[in-house]
Design an enzyme around this catalytic site. Structure first.
Site, PDB file in Angstrom:
ATOM      1  CE  LYS A   1     106.974 131.198 116.200  1.00 28.47           C
ATOM      2  NZ  LYS A   1     106.711 131.750 114.864  1.00 28.47           N
TER       3      LYS A   1
ATOM      4  CG  ASP B   1     103.262 132.247 114.156  1.00 27.64           C
ATOM      5  OD1 ASP B   1     102.137 132.784 114.139  1.00 27.64           O
ATOM      6  OD2 ASP B   1     104.321 132.877 114.361  1.00 27.64           O
TER       7      ASP B   1
ATOM      8  CE  LYS C   1     102.303 136.374 113.043  1.00 24.28           C
ATOM      9  NZ  LYS C   1     103.373 135.380 113.029  1.00 24.28           N
TER      10      LYS C   1
ATOM     11  CG  ASP D   1      90.489 134.095 103.059  1.00 26.87           C
ATOM     12  OD1 ASP D   1      89.494 134.595 102.516  1.00 26.87           O
ATOM     13  OD2 ASP D   1      91.447 133.621 102.415  1.00 26.87           O
TER      14      ASP D   1
ATOM     15  CB  THR E   1     105.878 143.273 117.654  1.00 32.16           C
ATOM     16  OG1 THR E   1     106.389 142.175 116.908  1.00 32.16           O
ATOM     17  CG2 THR E   1     105.131 142.769 118.862  1.00 32.16           C
TER      18      THR E   1
ATOM     19  NE  ARG F   1     116.109 135.885 115.096  1.00 36.78           N
ATOM     20  CZ  ARG F   1     115.768 137.116 114.766  1.00 36.78           C
ATOM     21  NH1 ARG F   1     116.376 137.718 113.768  1.00 36.78           N
ATOM     22  NH2 ARG F   1     114.813 137.736 115.424  1.00 36.78           N
TER      23      ARG F   1
HETATM   24  O1  C5P Z   1     114.438 134.416 116.613  1.00 31.78           O
HETATM   25  P1  C5P Z   1     113.429 135.004 117.547  1.00 31.78           P
HETATM   26  O2  C5P Z   1     113.542 134.494 118.973  1.00 31.78           O
HETATM   27  O3  C5P Z   1     113.347 136.501 117.456  1.00 31.78           O
HETATM   28  O4  C5P Z   1     112.049 134.405 116.985  1.00 31.78           O
HETATM   29  C1  C5P Z   1     110.847 134.779 117.473  1.00 31.78           C
HETATM   30  C2  C5P Z   1     109.762 134.042 116.741  1.00 31.78           C
HETATM   31  O5  C5P Z   1     108.516 134.579 117.139  1.00 31.78           O
HETATM   32  C3  C5P Z   1     109.800 134.180 115.230  1.00 31.78           C
HETATM   33  O6  C5P Z   1     109.321 132.950 114.685  1.00 31.78           O
HETATM   34  C4  C5P Z   1     108.849 135.297 114.908  1.00 31.78           C
HETATM   35  O7  C5P Z   1     108.202 135.145 113.666  1.00 31.78           O
HETATM   36  C5  C5P Z   1     107.830 135.146 116.028  1.00 31.78           C
HETATM   37  N1  C5P Z   1     107.120 136.352 116.408  1.00 31.78           N
HETATM   38  C6  C5P Z   1     107.710 137.525 116.847  1.00 31.78           C
HETATM   39  N2  C5P Z   1     106.952 138.606 117.212  1.00 31.78           N
HETATM   40  C7  C5P Z   1     105.646 138.546 117.132  1.00 31.78           C
HETATM   41  C8  C5P Z   1     105.029 137.373 116.699  1.00 31.78           C
HETATM   42  C9  C5P Z   1     105.797 136.296 116.340  1.00 31.78           C
HETATM   43  O8  C5P Z   1     108.901 137.595 116.969  1.00 31.78           O
HETATM   44  N3  C5P Z   1     104.913 139.576 117.525  1.00 31.78           N
END
Ligand code: C5P
Length: 244
Positions: free
Chosen positions: A46, A73, A75, A78, A128, A219
């Site tokens: 992603k 991703d 998002k 427009d 979220t 992460r």
């Molecule tokens: O590092 P982590 O596992 O928290 O990353 C989650 C990924 O998913 C990030 O790229 C974050 O931007 C994305 N994301 C999220 N919650 C959402 C939509 C996307 O954590 N509702």
């Protein structure tokens, strides 16, 4: 299994294809290093806004050329003409998934832009990071859960291919919409890893068991001492559910 789902092969997708590793880096160099370290352990990446604004779009093409699947991703949101044309242009990059905000006009315009291409659209219902108070402040008369349900229904009506949602919502959405929508869930935390800023985290196995088709993990992989081992452990966790 519904015919639509059988046609997309989602039911029989191997566990490794279900893991989407988030390359949340500011430079392509860092992302490339991570992709090299992960090797064959990750098949799907992603690229979000951070990397997209730092050379991530040409890099997405490189990943596709290297045989990886790519989720952009971005998002998008427009006026309809701009969204349609932007989606048509993104489709030329060869990515598999693109996110758009779940506004009816935006979703309809986005679907027009990807018509006839293999690019699949995932709708972001309510970010979220928003709670009921944040929505009120932004001028909405809905609680988060009601706005999520309303927008998910509007996404389905627009013919959108899938939803981004927290794993905690996956079961209810699967029950409500059946198998036709792709469900992709971030907020995944393997047992023992830190939750950090994810407030509604779930383990890979629990998310898959709840009906998530794809698990977005950042992460816990990219900040692990051994990212490849972390990715392999997640794939094994998902495979454990699929073999039950
Ligand atoms: O590092 P982590 O596992 O928290 O990353 C989650 C990924 O998913 C990030 O790229 C974050 O931007 C994305 N994301 C999220 N919650 C959402 C939509 C996307 O954590 N509702």
């Amino acid at each position: 299994m519904s015919e639509a789902r059988a046609l997309t092969g989602l039911e029989s997708l191997p566990a490794r294809q279900r893991l989407i590793a988030a390359l949340d880096f500011s430079t392509v160099r860092e992302a490339e290093t991570m992709v090299e370290r992960l090797g064959d352990s990750v098949a799907f990446y992603k690229i979000g806004m951070e990397l997209a604004y730092g050379g991530g779009l040409p890099f997405a093409k490189d990943l596709v050329a290297a045989g990886k699947r790519v989720f952009l991703d971005l998002k998008l949101h427009d006026i309809p003409t701009t969204v349609t044309k932007a989606c048509a242009n993104v489709a030329r990059l060869g990515a598999d998934f693109l996110t758009v905000h779940a506004y009816p006009q935006t979703m309809g315009a986005a679907m027009a832009g990807v018509a006839g291409t293999p690019l699949r659209l995932l709708a972001v219902t309510v970010m979220t990071s928003y709670d009921d108070q944040d929505l009120r402040e932004a001028g909405y008369a809905f609680a988060v859960k009601d706005l999520v349900a309303r927008r998910a229904e509007q996404a389905r009506r627009a013919g959108i291919h899938g939803l981004i949602l927290s794993a905690g919502e996956a079961k209810a959405m699967r029950a409500k919409f059946g198998p036709e929508l792709i469900l992709a869930t971030p907020g995944i935390r393997p047992v023992g890893s830190e939750t950090r800023d994810q407030k509604r985290a779930m383990t890979p196995a629990a998310a898959r068991a709840a009906g998530a088709d794809y698990l977005v993990v950042g992460r816990p992989i990219t900040e692990a001492n051994d990212p490849k081992a972390a990715a392999e452990a997640i794939v094994a966790d998902i495979a454990g559910v699929d073999s039950e």
